[in-house]
Design a protein around this motif. Structure first.
Motif, PDB file in Angstrom:
ATOM      1  N   ALA A  67       0.811  -1.222   0.000  1.00 53.51           N
ATOM      2  CA  ALA A  67       0.000   0.000   0.000  1.00 53.51           C
ATOM      3  C   ALA A  67       0.841   1.267   0.000  1.00 53.51           C
ATOM      4  CB  ALA A  67      -0.934  -0.006   1.212  1.00 53.51           C
ATOM      5  N   PHE A  68       1.933   1.278   0.752  1.00 49.77           N
ATOM      6  CA  PHE A  68       2.688   2.522   0.952  1.00 49.77           C
ATOM      7  C   PHE A  68       4.135   2.446   0.484  1.00 49.77           C
ATOM      8  CE2 PHE A  68      -0.348   1.999   4.551  1.00 49.77           C
ATOM      9  CZ  PHE A  68      -1.268   2.963   4.150  1.00 49.77           C
ATOM     10  N   GLY A  69       4.580   1.243   0.092  1.00 51.72           N
ATOM     11  CA  GLY A  69       5.973   1.097  -0.277  1.00 51.72           C
ATOM     12  C   GLY A  69       6.390   1.909  -1.489  1.00 51.72           C
ATOM     13  N   TYR A  70       5.470   2.192  -2.403  1.00 49.64           N
ATOM     14  CA  TYR A  70       5.834   2.938  -3.599  1.00 49.64           C
ATOM     15  C   TYR A  70       6.224   4.379  -3.269  1.00 49.64           C
ATOM     16  CZ  TYR A  70       1.390   5.494  -3.564  1.00 49.64           C
ATOM     17  OH  TYR A  70       0.339   6.307  -3.224  1.00 49.64           O
ATOM     18  N   LEU A  71       5.818   4.861  -2.100  1.00 54.69           N
ATOM     19  CA  LEU A  71       6.174   6.216  -1.702  1.00 54.69           C
ATOM     20  C   LEU A  71       7.514   6.273  -0.971  1.00 54.69           C
ATOM     21  CD1 LEU A  71       2.752   7.613  -0.403  1.00 54.69           C
ATOM     22  CD2 LEU A  71       4.031   8.400  -2.402  1.00 54.69           C
ATOM     23  N   SER A  72       7.681   5.389   0.015  1.00 53.98           N
ATOM     24  CA  SER A  72       8.836   5.503   0.899  1.00 53.98           C
ATOM     25  C   SER A  72       9.819   4.349   0.791  1.00 53.98           C
ATOM     26  CB  SER A  72       8.356   5.597   2.354  1.00 53.98           C
ATOM     27  OG  SER A  72       7.723   4.384   2.748  1.00 53.98           O
ATOM     28  N   GLY A  73       9.436   3.270   0.150  1.00 49.36           N
ATOM     29  CA  GLY A  73      10.264   2.081   0.147  1.00 49.36           C
ATOM     30  C   GLY A  73       9.724   1.009   1.066  1.00 49.36           C
ATOM     31  N   GLY A  74       8.804   1.373   1.961  1.00 49.97           N
ATOM     32  CA  GLY A  74       8.137   0.387   2.803  1.00 49.97           C
ATOM     33  C   GLY A  74       9.009  -0.226   3.873  1.00 49.97           C
ATOM     34  N   HIS A  75       9.750   0.597   4.608  1.00 52.97           N
ATOM     35  CA  HIS A  75      10.618   0.067   5.666  1.00 52.97           C
ATOM     36  C   HIS A  75       9.828  -0.307   6.914  1.00 52.97           C
ATOM     37  CE1 HIS A  75      14.267   2.462   3.885  1.00 52.97           C
ATOM     38  NE2 HIS A  75      13.646   1.700   2.997  1.00 52.97           N
ATOM     39  N   PHE A  76       9.190   0.696   7.538  1.00 51.26           N
ATOM     40  CA  PHE A  76       8.351   0.516   8.726  1.00 51.26           C
ATOM     41  C   PHE A  76       9.120  -0.127   9.883  1.00 51.26           C
ATOM     42  CE2 PHE A  76       5.481  -0.554   4.986  1.00 51.26           C
ATOM     43  CZ  PHE A  76       5.219   0.774   4.718  1.00 51.26           C
ATOM     44  N   ASN A  77      10.420   0.049   9.912  1.00 50.31           N
ATOM     45  CA  ASN A  77      11.260  -0.608  10.893  1.00 50.31           C
ATOM     46  C   ASN A  77      12.612   0.106  10.914  1.00 50.31           C
ATOM     47  OD1 ASN A  77      12.984  -2.369  12.307  1.00 50.31           O
ATOM     48  ND2 ASN A  77      12.030  -4.197  11.482  1.00 50.31           N
TER      49      ASN A  77
END
Length: 322
Positions: free
Chosen positions: A73-83
């Motif tokens: 859902a959000f990885g295309y914006l930020s890379g999808g790290h979440f960690n």
């Protein structure tokens, strides 16, 4: 017209991560905060509000699926790290600038803390739960007396270092531009997280995510907060190990080495006026950074075609957004 490709990755030059919409830093930080919120709510909320005997879906698998969904859902914006561990691995591997990495960690902590506050508020409304902190103790990382099977500090430390290194390695490997299976990266990373959480559940509820560990420790008993340092030091050490390995592999890869030799020639067109790399959305960077120049090809030679280094400078999630 010759349109140069983004500068290739090298130890001194982080890989550019162009986005089709050239998302600014604020958009990327918002994506990291929202994605981390979802990951932490699922990772802590499922075991908190589930009756084990009636739940066919384990908490670890639920957390892995939530990570996969957040990346899609959000990885295309930020890379999808979440960690923070994943972000640290990217910075050490040369894929993210240190300043952006620090901002990412801040956004991840905000999202995780908001998730902790939300779950704490929900628990306060449950009449059968007299002590909310005791409930959080059941999902909070710990060692020694706070471990289900009484694993000491050294054992939990090794599990966290190993798990974080494997998680970051899978992330860096599956999202590499030259990996033909990179489109399945969210599923590979999510399944890896599910397996690791299942591995570390009994030894100490090891989260392999400092942001999630912080969110749960702040609402648990004081002993859990006193042990929080381990769940920052260990995963960051594991992430550093994986990042250094991938940085070394990039130096030893012939294609990457050939691309590095072309970087200096492309500097004049690859760098923005503020010194940022093409597609990097640092502070003040909001306009598209791709530039073109008119150059006459040498006699008897054709314009240079794509090289393997061009692919290395592209990010997995930017390809998804095309």
């Amino acid at each position: 017209m010759i349109t140069p490709a983004p500068a290739p990755a090298s130890p001194d030059r982080p890989a550019a991560t162009p986005d089709p919409a050239h998302a600014g830093l604020l958009a990327r930080l918002s994506a990291e905060a929202v994605g981390t919120f979802f990951v932490v709510v699922a990772g802590l909320g499922v075991p908190l509000f589930t009756i084990p005997q009636s739940n066919p879906l384990s908490a670890s698998l639920a957390a892995g699926l939530a990570l996969t969904a957040a990346m899609l859902a959000f990885g295309y914006l930020s890379g999808g790290h979440f960690n923070p561990a994943v972000t640290a691995g990217h910075a050490i591997a040369g894929r993210l600038r240190p300043a952006d990495a620090a901002a990412y960690v801040g956004a991840q902590l905000v999202g995780a803390l908001l998730a902790g506050v939300t779950l704490f508020a929900i628990l306060r409304t449950v009449p059968n739960i007299a002590d909310t902190r005791t409930a959080f103790d059941t999902v909070t990382a710990g060692f020694g007396e706070n471990s289900i099977i009484q694993v000491p500090l050294a054992g939990v430390l090794l599990i966290e270092v190993l798990g974080a290194a494997l998680l970051v390695a899978v992330f860096l490997g599956t999202t590499a531009a030259r990996n033909p299976s990179r489109l399945a990266a969210p599923f590979a990373v999510g399944l890896t997280m599910a397996v690791l959480l299942q591995l570390g559940q009994a030894p100490g509820n090891t989260p392999f995510n400092p942001a999630r560990a912080t969110a749960s420790a702040l609402f648990s008993s004081p002993d859990a907060l006193g042990q929080l340092w381990l769940f920052w030091v260990a995963p960051l050490a594991g992430a550093a190990l994986a990042g250094l390995v991938f940085r070394g592999v990039a130096l030893l890869t012939p294609a990457a080495a050939a691309a590095d030799s072309q970087a200096d020639a492309a500097d004049a067109v690859d760098e923005d006026t503020d010194g940022s790399l093409p597609g990097e959305s640092g502070a003040g960077a909001g306009a598209p950074a791709d530039k073109t120049r008119t150059a006459a090809p040498s006699r008897g030679t054709a314009p240079a075609g794509p090289t393997a280094g061009e692919d290395e400078a592209r990010d997995f999630f930017d390809r998804r957004g095309e």
